[in-house]
Structure formats: structure tokens, C-alpha cells
Design a protein around this motif. Structure first.
Motif, PDB file in Angstrom:
ATOM      1  N   MET A 123       1.370  -3.505   8.252  1.00 50.80           N
ATOM      2  CA  MET A 123       2.398  -4.065   7.378  1.00 50.80           C
ATOM      3  C   MET A 123       2.433  -5.582   7.526  1.00 50.80           C
ATOM      4  O   MET A 123       2.575  -6.298   6.540  1.00 50.80           O
ATOM      5  CB  MET A 123       3.755  -3.451   7.737  1.00 50.80           C
ATOM      6  CG  MET A 123       4.824  -3.760   6.757  1.00 50.80           C
ATOM      7  SD  MET A 123       4.444  -2.950   5.196  1.00 50.80           S
ATOM      8  CE  MET A 123       5.347  -3.980   4.098  1.00 50.80           C
TER       9      MET A 123
ATOM     10  N   VAL B 139      -0.530  -6.938   5.581  1.00 51.08           N
ATOM     11  CA  VAL B 139      -0.324  -6.843   4.129  1.00 51.08           C
ATOM     12  C   VAL B 139       0.699  -7.879   3.670  1.00 51.08           C
ATOM     13  O   VAL B 139       0.483  -8.612   2.691  1.00 51.08           O
ATOM     14  CB  VAL B 139       0.125  -5.418   3.729  1.00 51.08           C
ATOM     15  CG1 VAL B 139       0.621  -5.365   2.301  1.00 51.08           C
ATOM     16  CG2 VAL B 139      -1.022  -4.440   3.926  1.00 51.08           C
TER      17      VAL B 139
ATOM     18  N   ARG C  66       0.209 -11.094   1.146  1.00 48.98           N
ATOM     19  CA  ARG C  66       0.993 -11.264  -0.087  1.00 48.98           C
ATOM     20  C   ARG C  66       1.813 -12.556  -0.050  1.00 48.98           C
ATOM     21  O   ARG C  66       1.887 -13.287  -1.038  1.00 48.98           O
ATOM     22  CB  ARG C  66       1.907 -10.062  -0.289  1.00 48.98           C
ATOM     23  CG  ARG C  66       1.131  -8.789  -0.570  1.00 48.98           C
ATOM     24  CD  ARG C  66       1.613  -8.096  -1.803  1.00 48.98           C
ATOM     25  NE  ARG C  66       0.657  -7.074  -2.198  1.00 48.98           N
ATOM     26  CZ  ARG C  66       0.800  -5.786  -1.972  1.00 48.98           C
ATOM     27  NH1 ARG C  66       1.875  -5.342  -1.380  1.00 48.98           N
ATOM     28  NH2 ARG C  66      -0.113  -4.947  -2.382  1.00 48.98           N
TER      29      ARG C  66
ATOM     30  N   ARG D 208       5.824  -6.869  -4.844  1.00 50.78           N
ATOM     31  CA  ARG D 208       5.008  -5.911  -4.092  1.00 50.78           C
ATOM     32  C   ARG D 208       5.313  -5.983  -2.594  1.00 50.78           C
ATOM     33  O   ARG D 208       5.420  -4.951  -1.923  1.00 50.78           O
ATOM     34  CB  ARG D 208       3.527  -6.188  -4.306  1.00 50.78           C
ATOM     35  CG  ARG D 208       3.009  -5.718  -5.628  1.00 50.78           C
ATOM     36  CD  ARG D 208       1.527  -5.969  -5.691  1.00 50.78           C
ATOM     37  NE  ARG D 208       0.978  -5.648  -6.988  1.00 50.78           N
ATOM     38  CZ  ARG D 208      -0.275  -5.867  -7.320  1.00 50.78           C
ATOM     39  NH1 ARG D 208      -1.103  -6.425  -6.452  1.00 50.78           N
ATOM     40  NH2 ARG D 208      -0.705  -5.544  -8.520  1.00 50.78           N
TER      41      ARG D 208
ATOM     42  N   SER E  42       8.678  -4.430  -2.047  1.00 46.99           N
ATOM     43  CA  SER E  42       8.603  -2.986  -2.272  1.00 46.99           C
ATOM     44  C   SER E  42       7.941  -2.282  -1.084  1.00 46.99           C
ATOM     45  O   SER E  42       8.437  -1.261  -0.594  1.00 46.99           O
ATOM     46  CB  SER E  42       7.831  -2.716  -3.559  1.00 46.99           C
ATOM     47  OG  SER E  42       7.606  -1.347  -3.709  1.00 46.99           O
ATOM     48  N   ASP E  43       6.807  -2.819  -0.623  1.00 45.90           N
ATOM     49  CA  ASP E  43       6.130  -2.232   0.541  1.00 45.90           C
ATOM     50  C   ASP E  43       7.025  -2.282   1.772  1.00 45.90           C
ATOM     51  O   ASP E  43       7.131  -1.312   2.516  1.00 45.90           O
ATOM     52  CB  ASP E  43       4.821  -2.973   0.848  1.00 45.90           C
ATOM     53  CG  ASP E  43       3.693  -2.598  -0.115  1.00 45.90           C
ATOM     54  OD1 ASP E  43       3.882  -1.640  -0.893  1.00 45.90           O
ATOM     55  OD2 ASP E  43       2.639  -3.261  -0.061  1.00 45.90           O
TER      56      ASP E  43
ATOM     57  N   VAL F 274       8.336   1.103   3.728  1.00 43.09           N
ATOM     58  CA  VAL F 274       7.948   1.366   5.115  1.00 43.09           C
ATOM     59  C   VAL F 274       9.161   1.359   6.031  1.00 43.09           C
ATOM     60  O   VAL F 274       9.302   2.221   6.901  1.00 43.09           O
ATOM     61  CB  VAL F 274       6.891   0.344   5.593  1.00 43.09           C
ATOM     62  CG1 VAL F 274       6.672   0.440   7.079  1.00 43.09           C
ATOM     63  CG2 VAL F 274       5.591   0.595   4.862  1.00 43.09           C
TER      64      VAL F 274
ATOM     65  N   VAL G 111       5.991   5.361  -1.187  1.00 38.35           N
ATOM     66  CA  VAL G 111       5.453   4.659  -0.033  1.00 38.35           C
ATOM     67  C   VAL G 111       3.949   4.522  -0.230  1.00 38.35           C
ATOM     68  O   VAL G 111       3.285   5.500  -0.572  1.00 38.35           O
ATOM     69  CB  VAL G 111       5.736   5.439   1.276  1.00 38.35           C
ATOM     70  CG1 VAL G 111       5.113   4.750   2.470  1.00 38.35           C
ATOM     71  CG2 VAL G 111       7.223   5.595   1.469  1.00 38.35           C
ATOM     72  N   PRO G 112       3.418   3.333  -0.060  1.00 37.45           N
ATOM     73  CA  PRO G 112       1.970   3.174  -0.208  1.00 37.45           C
ATOM     74  C   PRO G 112       1.232   4.151   0.702  1.00 37.45           C
ATOM     75  O   PRO G 112       1.670   4.434   1.810  1.00 37.45           O
ATOM     76  CB  PRO G 112       1.715   1.726   0.221  1.00 37.45           C
ATOM     77  CG  PRO G 112       3.025   1.042   0.028  1.00 37.45           C
ATOM     78  CD  PRO G 112       4.069   2.069   0.269  1.00 37.45           C
TER      79      PRO G 112
ATOM     80  N   PHE H 271       0.622   3.779   4.440  1.00 36.18           N
ATOM     81  CA  PHE H 271       1.749   3.834   5.364  1.00 36.18           C
ATOM     82  C   PHE H 271       2.356   5.226   5.471  1.00 36.18           C
ATOM     83  O   PHE H 271       3.328   5.424   6.178  1.00 36.18           O
ATOM     84  CB  PHE H 271       2.851   2.854   4.934  1.00 36.18           C
ATOM     85  CG  PHE H 271       2.384   1.433   4.868  1.00 36.18           C
ATOM     86  CD1 PHE H 271       1.775   0.834   5.952  1.00 36.18           C
ATOM     87  CD2 PHE H 271       2.538   0.691   3.709  1.00 36.18           C
ATOM     88  CE1 PHE H 271       1.349  -0.473   5.896  1.00 36.18           C
ATOM     89  CE2 PHE H 271       2.120  -0.613   3.648  1.00 36.18           C
ATOM     90  CZ  PHE H 271       1.511  -1.203   4.745  1.00 36.18           C
TER      91      PHE H 271
END
Length: 190
Positions: free
Chosen positions: A112, A115, A119, A154, A157-158, A162, A176-177, A180
Motif C-alpha cells: 500500500m 502504491v 500515485r 484512486r 479509494s485504495d 484497505v 478492494v483492489p 489487497f
């Protein structure tokens, strides 16, 4: 009355043998045989057993009581041993599950972090480009602004998904992506 005395003596011999109280049994066993011989001799009739036969019979009966008591004690110890093993195995399993959960949460936190860092760096880069480059066309500015907005949404949201899963493992992992979602499977092991 004779039967009650024999039952009590039998119970004492058997229970002491099951508990493996050998010193006490060494005292009680001869007394039990002697009491059996004495009971046999009280009220002697013509068909009474010889003294040695009564002593041997008493010894055999008490030997059987000792063997039975010892076997019952061994069985009890075996069951207690199995119970202790089961409790230990359950504790070890719970520790392994907790360790796996912690490792999975750490892995997810690292991923996380990567990521979100990616981003946010895209957001910072595009925002920097917007503030630095004054020669961009309206279309290029709009595209950079959309990129900033899209990456920010994004990332949020992630992060929300999580953190929701990490807070409430029972929550479904919809939204949930996929990378994850493994935390849900770890939490369900409990």
C-alpha cells in the motif's frame, strides 16, 4: 456385612493402584489379603477352604484389583496427555495464524505504501508541471488536472478500501483492489 467390608477393601486397593500410591498400597495390600483370610475363617464350617488356599485366593483377587487399577490409572494419564497435546496444538495453531496475519498485514502495508507513493508522486509531478509550465495549452492543462484528480481519487479509494478491510476483517472485499484482498483470507483462518 462381610460383603461391604470386601467392597470397601477392593475399592481402596483399586483406587490406590490407579493413583500409583505404591507405599500405601504396600501397607493396604497385605491387610486386605489378611482380612479376606480372617473373613473366610470366621464361622468355620466343614467345607471351609484350607488356610493357604484362602491366602492364595485373596492374593490373586488383590493382584487382579491392582492390575485393573493400574490399567485405569494408565488410561487416565493417557487421556490427560492427549488433552494436553490438543491444547498445546491449538495454542500453536493460533500463534501460527496470528503470525501469518501479522505478516500479511505487513506485506499489505508495504505494498500500500508503494502504491500510494507512486500515485502521490504522479499527483505531485503533474501539479508541479501545471505550476511550472505556463506554455501548456488548455487541453494539456485539463489533461494534467484530470490526471491529478484521477490519481488522487484512486489513492484515496485504495487507502479507504484497505483500511476498511484491516479494521473489519469480516467486511466483504467488494471494491478492494485484488492485490489487497488476501488479508480477508488470512483473517478468516481464525
Amino acid at each position: 456385612r462381610r460383603a461391604y467390608g470386601a467392597r470397601a477393601a477392593s475399592w481402596i486397593v483399586g483406587s490406590r493402584a490407579s493413583l500409583r500410591r505404591w507405599r500405601l498400597l504396600a501397607v493396604v495390600l497385605p491387610l486386605s489379603v489378611l482380612s479376606g483370610v480372617v473373613q473366610e475363617r470366621i464361622g468355620i464350617s466343614e467345607d471351609a477352604l484350607p488356610l493357604w488356599v484362602a491366602a492364595v485366593f485373596g492374593g490373586l483377587v488383590n493382584g487382579i484389583l491392582v492390575a485393573t487399577g493400574y490399567a485405569m490409572g494408565s488410561q487416565r494419564e493417557l487421556v490427560e496427555s492427549y488433552r494436553d497435546r490438543a491444547v498445546t496444538a491449538e495454542r500453536e495453531q493460533q500463534a501460527r495464524v496470528a503470525q501469518a496475519q501479522a505478516a500479511e498485514r505487513t506485506r499489505i502495508a508495504r505494498e500500500m505504501h508503494d502504491v500510494l507513493a507512486h500515485r502521490i508522486s504522479l499527483v505531485a509531478m503533474n501539479a508541479g508541471a501545471l505550476s511550472y509550465r505556463t506554455d501548456l495549452s488548455e487541453e494539456e492543462r485539463t489533461s494534467a488536472a484530470r490526471s491529478i484528480e484521477d490519481n488522487a481519487h484512486r489513492a484515496l479509494s485504495d487507502l479507504r478500501a484497505v483500511l476498511g478491510v484491516l479494521r473489519d476483517p469480516a467486511r466483504p472485499s467488494d471494491g478492494v483492489p485484488e492485490r489487497f484482498q488476501s488479508v480477508n483470507s488470512i483473517d478468516r483462518l481464525q
